[in-house]
Design a protein around this motif. Structure first.
Motif, PDB file in Angstrom:
ATOM      1  N   GLN A 128       3.478  -0.638   4.792  1.00  0.00           N
ATOM      2  CA  GLN A 128       4.607  -1.780   4.554  1.00  0.00           C
ATOM      3  C   GLN A 128       6.013  -1.200   4.604  1.00  0.00           C
ATOM      4  OE1 GLN A 128       3.910  -3.576   0.578  1.00  0.00           O
ATOM      5  NE2 GLN A 128       5.710  -2.345   0.008  1.00  0.00           N
ATOM      6  N   ALA A 130       6.781   1.294   6.735  1.00  0.00           N
ATOM      7  CA  ALA A 130       6.973   1.339   8.066  1.00  0.00           C
ATOM      8  C   ALA A 130       7.830  -0.012   8.627  1.00  0.00           C
ATOM      9  CB  ALA A 130       5.822   1.744   8.986  1.00  0.00           C
ATOM     10  N   ILE A 165      14.579   2.440  10.458  1.00  0.00           N
ATOM     11  CA  ILE A 165      16.130   2.770   9.951  1.00  0.00           C
ATOM     12  C   ILE A 165      16.273   4.109   9.793  1.00  0.00           C
ATOM     13  CG2 ILE A 165      15.845   2.254   7.493  1.00  0.00           C
ATOM     14  CD1 ILE A 165      18.851   1.234   9.751  1.00  0.00           C
ATOM     15  N   LEU A 167      16.020   7.729   7.193  1.00  0.00           N
ATOM     16  CA  LEU A 167      16.924   8.099   5.847  1.00  0.00           C
ATOM     17  C   LEU A 167      17.654   9.210   6.121  1.00  0.00           C
ATOM     18  CD1 LEU A 167      13.576   8.055   4.020  1.00  0.00           C
ATOM     19  CD2 LEU A 167      15.216   6.508   3.597  1.00  0.00           C
ATOM     20  N   VAL A 175      16.560   7.245  -2.957  1.00  0.00           N
ATOM     21  CA  VAL A 175      15.301   6.083  -3.139  1.00  0.00           C
ATOM     22  C   VAL A 175      13.937   6.736  -2.958  1.00  0.00           C
ATOM     23  CG1 VAL A 175      16.580   4.415  -2.228  1.00  0.00           C
ATOM     24  CG2 VAL A 175      15.864   5.659  -0.437  1.00  0.00           C
ATOM     25  N   LYS A 184      15.299  -1.917  -0.764  1.00  0.00           N
ATOM     26  CA  LYS A 184      15.081  -3.364  -0.414  1.00  0.00           C
ATOM     27  C   LYS A 184      15.388  -4.390  -1.639  1.00  0.00           C
ATOM     28  CE  LYS A 184      11.422  -0.939   1.551  1.00  0.00           C
ATOM     29  NZ  LYS A 184       9.840  -0.729   1.711  1.00  0.00           N
ATOM     30  N   GLN A 198       9.801  -4.105  -2.899  1.00  0.00           N
ATOM     31  CA  GLN A 198      10.983  -4.324  -3.513  1.00  0.00           C
ATOM     32  C   GLN A 198      11.164  -3.396  -5.093  1.00  0.00           C
ATOM     33  OE1 GLN A 198       9.794  -8.222  -5.060  1.00  0.00           O
ATOM     34  NE2 GLN A 198      11.328  -8.004  -6.569  1.00  0.00           N
ATOM     35  N   PHE A 199       9.715  -2.830  -5.349  1.00  0.00           N
ATOM     36  CA  PHE A 199       9.633  -2.370  -6.827  1.00  0.00           C
ATOM     37  C   PHE A 199      10.190  -0.668  -6.780  1.00  0.00           C
ATOM     38  CE2 PHE A 199       6.965  -5.844  -7.112  1.00  0.00           C
ATOM     39  CZ  PHE A 199       7.647  -6.664  -8.313  1.00  0.00           C
ATOM     40  N   ILE A 201       8.034   1.912  -6.217  1.00  0.00           N
ATOM     41  CA  ILE A 201       7.045   2.536  -6.488  1.00  0.00           C
ATOM     42  C   ILE A 201       5.778   2.778  -5.586  1.00  0.00           C
ATOM     43  CG2 ILE A 201       7.317   2.172  -9.077  1.00  0.00           C
ATOM     44  CD1 ILE A 201       5.029   0.181  -8.698  1.00  0.00           C
ATOM     45  N   GLY A 202       5.822   2.024  -4.424  1.00  0.00           N
ATOM     46  CA  GLY A 202       4.833   2.080  -3.571  1.00  0.00           C
ATOM     47  C   GLY A 202       4.397   3.299  -3.033  1.00  0.00           C
ATOM     48  N   LEU A 203       5.459   4.079  -2.603  1.00  0.00           N
ATOM     49  CA  LEU A 203       5.124   5.493  -2.032  1.00  0.00           C
ATOM     50  C   LEU A 203       4.279   6.291  -2.718  1.00  0.00           C
ATOM     51  CD1 LEU A 203       5.772   6.999   0.806  1.00  0.00           C
ATOM     52  CD2 LEU A 203       7.755   8.169  -0.485  1.00  0.00           C
TER      53      LEU A 203
HETATM   54  N1  ATP Z   1       9.268   4.809   6.497  1.00  0.00           N
HETATM   55  C1  ATP Z   1      10.369   4.684   5.856  1.00  0.00           C
HETATM   56  N2  ATP Z   1      11.265   4.522   6.468  1.00  0.00           N
HETATM   57  C2  ATP Z   1      12.622   4.274   5.947  1.00  0.00           C
HETATM   58  N3  ATP Z   1      12.811   4.404   4.180  1.00  0.00           N
HETATM   59  C3  ATP Z   1      11.734   4.430   3.755  1.00  0.00           C
HETATM   60  C4  ATP Z   1      10.203   4.470   4.430  1.00  0.00           C
HETATM   61  N4  ATP Z   1       9.339   4.740   3.275  1.00  0.00           N
HETATM   62  C5  ATP Z   1      10.056   4.636   2.126  1.00  0.00           C
HETATM   63  N5  ATP Z   1      11.229   4.410   2.448  1.00  0.00           N
HETATM   64  C6  ATP Z   1      12.112   4.408   1.345  1.00  0.00           C
HETATM   65  O1  ATP Z   1      11.877   4.633   0.015  1.00  0.00           O
HETATM   66  C7  ATP Z   1      12.227   3.773  -0.697  1.00  0.00           C
HETATM   67  C8  ATP Z   1      10.833   3.678  -1.739  1.00  0.00           C
HETATM   68  O2  ATP Z   1       9.804   3.245  -1.127  1.00  0.00           O
HETATM   69  P1  ATP Z   1       8.559   2.863  -2.007  1.00  0.00           P
HETATM   70  O3  ATP Z   1       7.415   2.519  -1.022  1.00  0.00           O
HETATM   71  O4  ATP Z   1       8.184   3.705  -3.152  1.00  0.00           O
HETATM   72  O5  ATP Z   1       9.119   1.379  -2.571  1.00  0.00           O
HETATM   73  P2  ATP Z   1       9.525   0.050  -1.853  1.00  0.00           P
HETATM   74  O6  ATP Z   1       8.776  -0.140  -0.468  1.00  0.00           O
HETATM   75  O7  ATP Z   1      11.178  -0.201  -1.977  1.00  0.00           O
HETATM   76  O8  ATP Z   1       9.041  -1.014  -3.163  1.00  0.00           O
HETATM   77  P3  ATP Z   1       7.553  -1.277  -3.356  1.00  0.00           P
HETATM   78  O9  ATP Z   1       7.100  -0.469  -4.543  1.00  0.00           O
HETATM   79  O10 ATP Z   1       7.418  -2.788  -3.684  1.00  0.00           O
HETATM   80  O11 ATP Z   1       6.644  -0.840  -2.207  1.00  0.00           O
HETATM   81  C9  ATP Z   1      12.001   2.490  -0.076  1.00  0.00           C
HETATM   82  O12 ATP Z   1      12.872   1.517  -0.743  1.00  0.00           O
HETATM   83  C10 ATP Z   1      12.665   2.811   1.264  1.00  0.00           C
HETATM   84  O13 ATP Z   1      14.184   2.931   0.884  1.00  0.00           O
END
Ligand code: ATP
Length: 684
Positions: A128, A130, A165, A167, A175, A184, A198-199, A201-203
């Protein structure tokens, strides 16, 4: 007052008030109630608050004990951004702009035990992110490559690369390393709509299977952006350095090395399964290189079942849901961006027990067991839908409850009813198959659900004395519809009602009479649908006119023969003449008590008067004096032949009424046949 408080706020103000009170009778605090309050404060050893409100517990909540002042550590920590920059006072200690501290292990524990259903979500979150990164890049550069690759490494690691995009260092800090921060999230719905995350926390879900997350990223925002390496640890620390091996172009590569105990989640076969599950309907090509696979395989870009032909949708249903649907019905709620298909199940299932619907969000799999977008009555339907603008829960494993979702559910219910009605009209053969499988369940649901009742009235065929027809047709045809709850009564009386040009409906199906009762209760049909009462019907048939001695003799004889069989005789004249006799079982207890109750209401003596009537409530054999068989029998002189023929009419009555015959009836029938054959042959 405001000027008196000065920079220190309330507590400063209260100290000043205390001082003023101590100085003597010059200021406002001289007011007797203020002084009293100050004395009370002094007695409680509270430094100078003139008044306090609320319970001690509530006060503790608003003024918690101060935390220990935090010192900045040299190591950087994953955590939250300061909530309220500025100055605060806690119990008189002035502190400035501190951040909440975060125990990452605690957060990961919450994620794994209370948010996500399984560690498998780590892969969904990587895919997601990516995908969102690629979408974000195409916003600024529509010609940028749109590539995502998943690789399963031999040592138990999964790598997800994207041409998104990327980082910058600042973004990594703000982030990647800030829990709850997301690039996002936006107040603009349009922006929110195009991203999956959007939250923020996913990573972190990668910590469900790993102790380290390694991110190499090169921002697409400037041509000379360096490749940076961000390494986050489950102990809550992270580091950012310049990557030793730079990336060839803009984008990001995330590497997750599974802990020894969690290797199962990075097994090539498991990763393959999960990647297909989560990403099969994503529009971006996502390649997967795993195990000994010679070539990477594209696991996404499959045609969603709502976009292909019926045949493709059927194949999708077979593959994903494991059955060949009886019909595929389209679903479309454009106001919420919801589109999908409804598959009608090929097996009866459990009535009222709807299986979860399969839900995608922007092509990414969300759930298949905990979301119900169709109403309960549609228990025979499984939906596969793109949920469009409907908001997901933080786990991304379900949809948020909201007015929007209620509206969508309502619209889906309406559409399903319309589509099923269309199905009934446009494909009668298919609909018959549908009814063969689901009639019982549909009737069961209709007994309690008004929507389903409408469907049943319009489309379910019922057996009637005039042939098979729907309740809608029945109500159009006749203004006096009677229904029977017993198959026996239907078989016995349908010809009689047909002869009288009345309509009798067979309501002996499971839930049949409940539904017909509901139809009766409906306004408009109240007077027109009633339960058939066989005894009342028989009583309404004309009795034969006073006959001669021959007829009277026959009646006495027949009554005596039937008395031995425990059956009452009733002589009536009715059509069709081809029906010589009717057997009617004794009125049921309910029936009798209902009749007695009705009578009792009308006439207080009725209970007493009806006593002998009730005691003689036995089965009766109604002989049709217009039938040739009965007319001939009256003229038979031989008592034995006549007695056996009467027994024969009794057995015929039983057979017509669908009663079960026992050995005694078999003997009776063979004795009758023997007597009649012998008589026909001129006697023994
Ligand atoms: N592959 C990537 N390329 C660029 N930015 C990334 C990537 N993975 C994570 N990020 C950045 O890290 C932030 C946090 O990612 P995370 O997955 O924790 O949360 P999210 O995707 O914003 O929301 P959710 O918790 O709903 O998944 C993202 O909003 C994005 O800015």
């Amino acid at each position: 007052m405001g000027a008196a408080r000065g920079r220190g706020g309330t507590r400063r103000g209260t100290r000043a008030a205390h001082r003023r009170a101590a100085r003597g009778p010059r200021r406002r605090a001289e007011r007797p109630d203020d002084l009293r309050r100050l004395r009370q404060c002094a007695a409680r050893n509270v430094p100078g608050r003139p008044a306090r409100s609320g319970t001690p517990r509530a006060r503790r909540r608003h003024h918690p004990p101060p935390g220990r002042p935090k010192r900045r550590r040299p190591v950087e920590h994953l955590g939250a951004r300061p909530m309220v920059p500025g100055r605060h006072l806690l119990r008189g200690i002035r502190v400035s702009g501190e951040s909440f501290r975060v125990d990452l292990r605690g957060i990961v524990d919450i994620l794994s035990h209370h948010l996500y259903s399984s560690p498998r979500v780590y892969l969904r979150e990587l895919i997601q992110n990516a995908r969102d990164a690629v979408v974000a890049r195409s916003e600024v550069d529509s010609d940028a490559p749109r590539e995502i690759a998943i690789e399963v490494e031999d040592g138990g690691a999964v790598v997800v690369r994207d041409s998104g995009i990327g980082l910058t260092e600042e973004e990594m800090r703000s982030v990647l390393a800030t829990i709850g921060a997301s690039s996002k999230r936006s107040d603009f719905t349009r922006v929110r709509r195009q991203y999956l995350g959007q939250f923020g926390i996913g990573l972190l879900s990668c910590f469900l299977i790993a102790d380290r997350i390694e991110v190499r990223s090169r921002s697409a925002r400037s041509d000379d952006a360096p490749t940076l390496s961000w390494v986050g640890s489950s102990d809550g620390t992270f580091s950012i350095t310049t990557a030793q091996t730079p990336l060839a172009g803009a984008g990001t590569e995330v590497r997750v090395q599974a802990r020894a105990d969690d290797r199962e989640w990075v097994e090539p076969a498991r990763v393959h399964l999960l990647a297909e599950r989560f990403a099969s309907l994503l529009e971006l090509p996502i390649s997967l290189q795993s195990g000994a696979q010679p070539q990477p395989e594209i696991v996404s870009t499959r045609t969603p079942p709502w976009r292909g032909s019926d045949l493709e949708a059927t194949a999708w249903c077979h593959r994903e849901l494991g059955f060949a649907p009886l019909a595929v019905l389209p679903i479309d709620v454009p106001t919420a961006g919801v589109v999908g298909v409804a598959f009608i199940s090929d097996s009866p299932g459990r009535v009222g027990n709807r299986h979860g619907d399969t839900v995608y969000s922007h092509g990414m799999f969300v759930a298949d067991d905990n979301v119900q977008l169709a109403p309960n009555w549609a228990y025979f339907v499984r939906l596969a839908v793109e949920s469009g603008d409907l908001a997901l829960t933080a786990s991304r494993e379900s949809l948020q409850d909201s007015p929007a979702i209620s509206d969508v559910k309502e619209q889906i219910g309406t559409q399903l009813r319309q589509r099923i009605e269309h199905f009934a009209l446009s494909d009668p053969v298919g609909f018959d198959r549908f009814m063969d499988v689901h009639a019982k369940g549909i009737l069961a649901m209709a007994a309690s659900d008004d929507d389903m009742l409408d469907l049943v009235i319009g489309h379910v065929p019922w057996e009637t004395s005039e042939g098979t027809m729907t309740l809608a047709q029945i109500l159009r045809l006749s203004d006096d519809v009677q229904y029977t709850a017993s198959m026996t009564d239907f078989t016995a009386f349908a010809p009689l009602l047909r002869a009288k040009r009345s309509l009798l409906v067979n309501g002996s199906y499971v839930y049949g009479s409940e539904i017909l009762r509901k139809v009766r209760e409906r306004r408009g049909h109240a007077a027109r649908v009633r339960a058939f009462d066989p005894h009342a019907f028989l009583d309404s048939l004309p009795e034969p006119r006073e006959g001669g001695a021959e007829a009277r003799g026959f009646e006495v004889h027949a009554r005596a023969v039937l008395e031995r069989l425990g059956v009452d005789l009733d002589l009536r004249a009715f059509a069709p003449a081809s029906t010589p006799s009717l057997f009617v079982a004794a009125p049921g207890v309910d029936h009798r008590s209902r009749l007695a109750d009705d009578a009792a209401e009308a006439d207080p003596w009725a209970g007493l008067l009806s006593e002998p009537e009730a005691s003689r409530a036995r089965p009766r054999l109604v002989m049709n004096v217009t039938s040739d068989a009965v007319r001939s029998l009256v003229r038979v002189r031989d008592e034995r032949v006549r007695a056996d023929a009467i027994s024969g009419l009794y057995v015929i009555g039983l057979l017509r009424a669908g009663e079960t015959l026992d050995e005694r009836h078999g003997e009776l029938l063979s004795s009758t046949l023997h007597t009649l054959i012998t008589a026909a042959g001129g006697g023994e």
